[in-house]
Scaffold this motif. Structure first.
Motif, PDB file in Angstrom:
ATOM      1  N   GLU A 241      43.076  28.849  50.569  1.00 33.74           N
ATOM      2  CA  GLU A 241      44.123  29.837  50.772  1.00 33.74           C
ATOM      3  C   GLU A 241      43.653  31.092  50.046  1.00 33.74           C
ATOM      4  N   GLY A 242      43.581  32.194  50.752  1.00 30.52           N
ATOM      5  CA  GLY A 242      43.064  33.418  50.143  1.00 30.52           C
ATOM      6  C   GLY A 242      41.549  33.353  50.038  1.00 30.52           C
ATOM      7  N   ILE A 243      41.001  34.199  49.175  1.00 28.09           N
ATOM      8  CA  ILE A 243      39.550  34.231  48.968  1.00 28.09           C
ATOM      9  C   ILE A 243      39.291  33.994  47.482  1.00 28.09           C
ATOM     10  N   PRO A 244      38.844  32.797  47.079  1.00 23.56           N
ATOM     11  CA  PRO A 244      38.634  32.504  45.656  1.00 23.56           C
ATOM     12  C   PRO A 244      37.403  33.214  45.096  1.00 23.56           C
TER      13      PRO A 244
ATOM     14  N   ASP B  85      34.774  36.116  46.854  1.00 24.01           N
ATOM     15  CA  ASP B  85      35.348  37.455  46.971  1.00 24.01           C
ATOM     16  C   ASP B  85      34.301  38.543  46.770  1.00 24.01           C
ATOM     17  N   ARG B  86      33.146  38.188  46.221  1.00 23.16           N
ATOM     18  CA  ARG B  86      32.055  39.160  46.042  1.00 23.16           C
ATOM     19  C   ARG B  86      31.060  39.140  47.209  1.00 23.16           C
ATOM     20  N   LYS B  87      31.188  38.180  48.108  1.00 22.02           N
ATOM     21  CA  LYS B  87      30.264  38.068  49.238  1.00 22.02           C
ATOM     22  C   LYS B  87      30.677  39.026  50.346  1.00 22.02           C
TER      23      LYS B  87
ATOM     24  N   ARG C  68      43.270  41.093  44.391  1.00 20.79           N
ATOM     25  CA  ARG C  68      41.868  41.028  44.809  1.00 20.79           C
ATOM     26  C   ARG C  68      41.487  42.250  45.622  1.00 20.79           C
ATOM     27  N   LYS C  69      42.391  42.707  46.503  1.00 22.79           N
ATOM     28  CA  LYS C  69      42.088  43.868  47.337  1.00 22.79           C
ATOM     29  C   LYS C  69      41.953  45.128  46.501  1.00 22.79           C
TER      30      LYS C  69
ATOM     31  N   VAL D 243      38.034  49.139  44.351  1.00 21.62           N
ATOM     32  CA  VAL D 243      37.366  49.808  43.233  1.00 21.62           C
ATOM     33  C   VAL D 243      35.872  49.517  43.278  1.00 21.62           C
ATOM     34  N   PHE D 244      35.512  48.248  43.504  1.00 23.60           N
ATOM     35  CA  PHE D 244      34.103  47.855  43.579  1.00 23.60           C
ATOM     36  C   PHE D 244      33.389  48.585  44.716  1.00 23.60           C
ATOM     37  N   TYR D 245      34.058  48.692  45.880  1.00 23.73           N
ATOM     38  CA  TYR D 245      33.444  49.333  47.041  1.00 23.73           C
ATOM     39  C   TYR D 245      33.231  50.825  46.787  1.00 23.73           C
TER      40      TYR D 245
END
Length: 149
Positions: A54-57, A61-63, A108-109, A114-116
């Motif tokens: 459920e979601g992206i653990p 989430d970094r892939k 997470r989004k 921020v990372f992007y």
């Protein structure tokens, strides 16, 4: 809702032995298991490789995520056909963690955005630095010989 009221034939009071998954990930896993010969070694290995969440653990989430165009709903389903989302179905049948997953996905989004932005800024800075650098003819020849120019 029929699966919520299933009982054992020999002793109807034993309803605790019959477990039906409520979470979307487990429902998906169970559905795929029904399509795979899971009792053979090959099918068992395939089921071991299958992961559903459920979601992206965290590690995923970094892939980089990809879209498979042939699987898009707009291409696979005709507009007049009815459909349902697995999360909505799960929450109707007793899954209580939908709001938690939504909250974690929002967090997470924000982190992902921020990372992007940081990644794009670094890429732009590198491109600007490459444009600003002046190479001598000897250095340029050396780079071409090594296959970098």
């Amino acid at each position: 809702a029929a699966f919520k009221t299933k009982t054992m034939n020999t002793n109807p009071r034993h309803t605790g032995a019959i477990k039906h998954p409520r979470s979307p990930a487990k429902i998906l896993w169970r559905t795929v298991r029904g399509m795979v010969p899971h009792k053979t070694p090959r099918g068992g290995a395939a089921m071991d490789r299958l992961k559903s969440f459920e979601g992206i653990p965290h590690p995923y989430d970094r892939k980089k995520r990809m879209v498979i165009p042939s699987c898009l709903k707009v291409l696979r389903l005709r507009p007049e056909r009815r459909f349902c989302r697995l999360g909505d179905l799960s929450s109707e049948y007793g899954w209580k963690h939908g709001s938690l997953i939504e909250r974690l996905e929002k967090q997470r989004k924000v982190k992902s955005e921020v990372f992007y932005k940081k990644k794009v800024a670094a890429k732009r800075a590198k491109a600007d630095a490459l444009k600003a650098v002046k190479l001598s003819a000897d250095d340029q020849a050396l780079l071409q010989k090594a296959g970098y120019a």
